[in-house]
Motif scaffolding. Structure first.
Motif: not given
Lengths: 636, 327
Positions: A153, A158-161, A166, A257-258, A261, B158-160, B175-176, B199
């Protein structure tokens, strides 16, 4: 002579030879496996740390070559996308967490106590613990990678990955716990360095006489202490999201999600300076030796490092310029990112002035400093480009950034580090590295590095994004990528030659003597390699370049006991002697504590209950660690 | 306004003739143009500074100082002080240039065309909210009228991900949980390639899209055509292909308006054959490529979310024949 009097014997009572024998009796690491595992000698641990970090550098380099093999041609199928993603993640993670930060701290673990003229690092057992934690964290990451469970990853996760939805499987958990291992070890070393520098300096080494590498490590250690908790919070929250279903980073449940970061880069940007500041400290310490004059601008250099340390906490948003934050905030971070060019510039200007008024001697360490100038300044210039919000929208996450940070990290940190290895190798081993091979290494690395990474600037501007496992034929990136890949092979050959030289010289190098370069700082005032007690009689410092004054004859301080491990505690500002302090003996408990902590952390990847049950062995190990053993050191 | 090629720099000489259809060095819109100019300004100034420092270093290495230590320190102090002042001035200048460029780029556009782009692993859903008539939904291709500003509303499923068409504008993340906006304009008709720049997992490398700028009339005609349902099968093979598509699991994920297929997990295929590429920029839109993709999507794009649906050779032929007629 009665035993009672012998108990209280001081170094002033003995001539040189009996003093050496007495000090060896209390300071030498016991022989054998037990001794190797129980040692708390900062030099043994420092050497181990450095060697381990270079092993991880080599591993990370192999991964880089695999990536270049895959990217040499468009639509290549050398690696599957899944494997490629693991490889670039483990490459980045390994280089940042297992090589760059630890190797700088390792150099400090070895050098700082010598440079400040003390007998061991502060908290030597914590030091031993930190190495074991670091080693286990590295084995965890690489072991997972070898069984196809490497994180995939990115080193930034990074989320959500990387979140529970995921990032399936245990790969992300392994990444997050590896962070915990390396952060614990980094924090431990940082605390040791701060205390060593502030309280264990040789008498007379007031704040304005501290070697610049030591200043750099002091600032770096404070940065570590303030920045690393952010990533521990982040990785812990990530583990909680994944393990027990908290929703820190899940926007559907009120998370953000930010937030990840912000937390990650609040650590991640200072991280760059955690790697870079020790390197500039090395340059400031090495340069005077090879231009035969004291550094110009000691005070501005110290202030520049301190202000870099402070500013480094105000830059993190420039990693997030494309996330859509408010314009005003982005503008602020553009300004602060640009502002750090000033203290960086001051350092460059002071070094130039030092060379300008000096008489350069072209030995290998100096060649690496020249390579640093060429490469790092270019990285600094591209850094100004990515600091600009509008420009960054084109450059961000493209190969331009890959080029930029390799220029900064390899040019700005690895070149000075290699110069530092050539410089301090005689101190570490008692033998010189080869000057002839060293010049080849410097030349090969410098040339091949620029051939490898300069074209990446162009690739980025031509639209090639980072972290792609392949690209299509009609993108027109094939030629440059092939060139980069071929250059990377030459770069690897340069590193291979370096490793060959290091291994060969450790056994067969020319004997070095105490001070082969004619340097000015205290680490050269003792034997090469230094005895277990570092200094038989503690040096007294009367200037910033002690070995260049008074014909290199140092006054010494006396009065320490020789029947137990004892060192001198001095005041923070003027380094006036304050007290005699005992220093602990070897013990196996840091190793047990590290293994118990490992069991807890690894178990927690599988079940939250591991935190509860795992606490039991950790507690037992810590009790063992602190249990009074009736040794002389514990009397005081 | 005529588009002038930007002044060539040493940087560009290295890649002669390859400033292509996904390149920040070949700006085709006002936003990318402003960024290109800023880029060249920065590169010129910074390269000059870099060279100057190296020249000073070279001189410093060659000369032999005869100055007394006191004089050396005084002179060096003046030189370092001057260099610091110069640094501050340059930094301030570059920062101001950045602010000006940001203002130029983010100046509000009048009467923009609104396009919604939603990013998914690993493709792009493109929606044109209905001005007259129903929404138009397509994938991996953004048709726009040349010369008219386009307001692209970005979201992620889903993801970024990150939306980047370097010839037209800088990138912006999707961005979700957040809504971002990017405004871009293509000055001239043409094809500009874009690609995900953040990515986003296994197939991040294969998440491209095309921006196709057309004269306004052509765009209006395309939009009207896209609003229609899919065409009726032209012949027996196509009709059979459509029946296979409806009976097999295809429709669970894909929508083809005018048929039973109403899935929403995958791209809308109503006018699939009108697009330039297949599988988010991986394959050209041909009948052969369609057949290859349907037969084995996991070999072409490992890890993507389209399963292999077992079909007989005849069914495969028919389905791809039918899809190739969905213009």
């Amino acid at each position: 002579m009665s035993a009672r009097i012998q108990d209280d014997q001081r170094d002033t009572d003995l001539a040189d030879a009996p003093l050496d024998a007495a000090l060896r009796r209390v300071w030498d690491t016991p022989r054998g496996v037990w001794g190797a595992l129980a040692t708390v000698d900062h030099k043994v641990i420092g050497r181990r740390y450095i060697a381990t970090a270079f092993v991880f550098l080599a591993f990370g380099g192999v991964l880089a070559l695999l990536m270049r093999w895959q990217l040499a041609r468009p639509e290549s199928r050398v690696l599957t996308p899944d494997l490629y993603n693991q490889i670039f993640t483990v490459h980045g993670t390994s280089m940042m967490f297992l090589f760059a930060v630890p190797v700088m701290e390792a150099m400090a673990v070895y050098l700082v106590p010598l440079m400040v003229g003390t007998r061991n690092i502060a908290f030597p057992r914590l030091n031993a613990f930190s190495y074991w934690m670091y080693l286990v964290g590295g084995i965890l990451l690489w072991g997972a990678f070898l069984v196809d469970m490497g994180p995939d990853i990115g080193w930034f996760a990074y989320v959500p990955l990387a979140g529970p939805q995921y990032g399936a499987g245990k790969r992300v958990d392994i990444w997050a716990q590896m962070i915990t291992f390396t952060e614990i070890s980094a924090l431990a070393v940082a605390v040791e360095i701060v205390v060593t520098v502030l309280k264990q300096r040789a008498p007379g080494m007031s704040l304005d006489r501290i070697p610049l590498f030591v200043w750099a490590m002091l600032v770096t250690s404070f940065i570590i202490i303030m920045a690393m908790p952010a990533v521990m919070v982040a990785s812990t929250a990530l583990i909680l999201d994944r393990l027990v279903g908290t929703h820190f980073f899940n926007p559907a449940e009120g998370g953000d999600v930010l937030l990840w970061q912000h937390l990650f880069w609040f650590f991640g940007h200072p991280e760059v300076y955690i790697i870079f500041l020790p390197a500039v400290g090395m340059i400031s310490s090495i340069l005077p030796t090879f231009v035969r004059r004291p550094i110009f601008g000691y005070l501005p250099l110290v202030l520049a490092m301190v202000s870099v340390g402070i500013l480094s906490f105000g830059l993190w948003v420039h990693h997030m310029f494309t996330t859509g934050l408010p314009r005003l905030g982005e503008s602020f971070f553009t300004a602060s990112s640009m502002a750090i060019a000033l203290p960086s510039g001051i350092q460059i200007f002071c070094w130039l002035a030092t060379i300008w008024y000096g008489r350069p001697v072209y030995r290998t360490p100096f060649l690496f400093i020249l390579a640093f100038f060429f490469t790092f300044i270019m990285g600094g210039m591209t850094g100004v480009m990515v600091a600009s919000v509008p420009l960054d929208t084109q450059l961000h996450d493209s190969y331009f950034v890959v080029a930029h940070f390799h220029y900064v990290l390899v040019g700005g940190a690895v070149f000075p580090l290699l110069g530092g290895i050539y410089y301090w190798f005689p101190k570490f081993t008692g033998r010189m590295m080869s000057e002839r091979i060293g010049k080849w290494v410097a030349g090969l690395l410098f040339t091949a590095f620029n051939f490898t990474f300069f074209p990446m600037h162009v690739l980025g501007l031509l639209g090639m994004p980072r972290r792609v496992y392949t690209y299509q034929l009609d993108m027109g990136w094939g030629g440059l990528n092939l060139f980069v890949s071929l250059s990377a092979v030459v770069l690897a050959a340069g590193f291979l030659l370096f490793f060959y030289d290091a291994v060969r010289s450790a056994r067969h190098g020319e004997p070095a003597g105490d001070n082969p370069w004619g340097a000015a700082t205290l680490e050269w005032a003792t034997a090469s390699p230094p005895p277990s007690y570092n200094f038989a009689r503690l040096p007294v410092v009367r200037s910033a370049n002690p070995l260049w004054e008074d014909d290199g004859v140092l006054p010494v301080a006396g009065g320490l006991r020789v029947d137990r491990r004892e060192l001198l505690v001095t005041t923070v500002g003027d380094a006036l002697p304050e007290a005699r302090e005992s220093s602990p003996r070897p013990t196996i408990w840091p190793l047990w504590s590290a293994l118990a902590t490992t069991a807890l952390l690894l178990g927690s990847i599988l079940t939250p209950w591991a935190v509860v049950w795992g606490a039991v062995p950790v507690t037992i190990a810590l009790i063992g660690w602190f249990w009074p053993g009736g040794r002389k050191e514990e009397e005081s | 306004m005529r588009i002038r090629p930007l002044p060539s720099l040493a940087l560009l000489l290295l890649c002669g003739g390859c400033a292509g259809w996904q390149s920040a060095l070949d700006p085709q819109g006002p936003s990318a143009q402003a960024l290109g100019q800023l880029l060249h300004g920065f590169v010129l100034v910074l390269a000059a500074i870099w060279l100057a420092v190296l020249v000073v270093l070279a001189v410093a290495l060659r000369r032999r100082s005869r100055a007394t230590p006191q004089a050396a320190d005084r002179h060096a102090g003046i030189a370092v002080g001057t260099a610091c002042v110069a640094t501050v001035l340059v930094i301030t200048g570059l920062t101001l240039a950045s602010y000006v460029t940001t203002r130029v780029i983010s100046a509000g556009a009048e009467a923009p065309l609104v396009v919604r782009v939603r990013a998914l692993q690993w493709w792009w859903e493109v929606t044109y909210p209905g001005e007259a008539g129903p929404d138009v939904v397509t994938a991996n291709e953004i048709r726009i009228p040349a010369g008219r500003p386009v307001r692209i509303e970005l979201s992620a499923a889903d993801v970024i991900h990150s939306f980047w068409v370097p010839n037209l504008a800088g990138k912006q993340d999707l961005i979700p949980g957040r809504d971002n906006v990017l405004t871009l304009t293509a000055r001239q008709p043409g094809q500009y390639r874009g690609q995900c720049a953040e990515f986003c997992g296994m197939q991040h490398a294969h998440m491209a899209f095309m921006v196709i700028a057309e004269p306004p009339e052509a765009f209006a005609a395309w939009r009207a055509a896209q609003q229609a349902d899919s065409a009726a099968p032209a012949g027996a093979e196509e009709a059979f292909g459509r029946r296979v598509f409806e009976q097999k699991p295809c429709g669970a994920c894909h929508t083809v308006r005018g048929t039973e297929a109403k899935g929403t997990n995958g791209p809308d295929l109503t006018h699939l054959a009108s697009r330039a590429t297949l599988a988010a920029g991986m394959l050209p839109m041909t009948r052969g490529a369609l057949a290859a993709w349907i037969a084995d999507p996991q070999t072409i794009k490992p890890g993507n979310n389209m399963p292999m649906v077992p079909l007989t050779p005849a069914e495969l032929q028919a389905v791809s024949a039918w899809l190739a007629t969905l213009r």
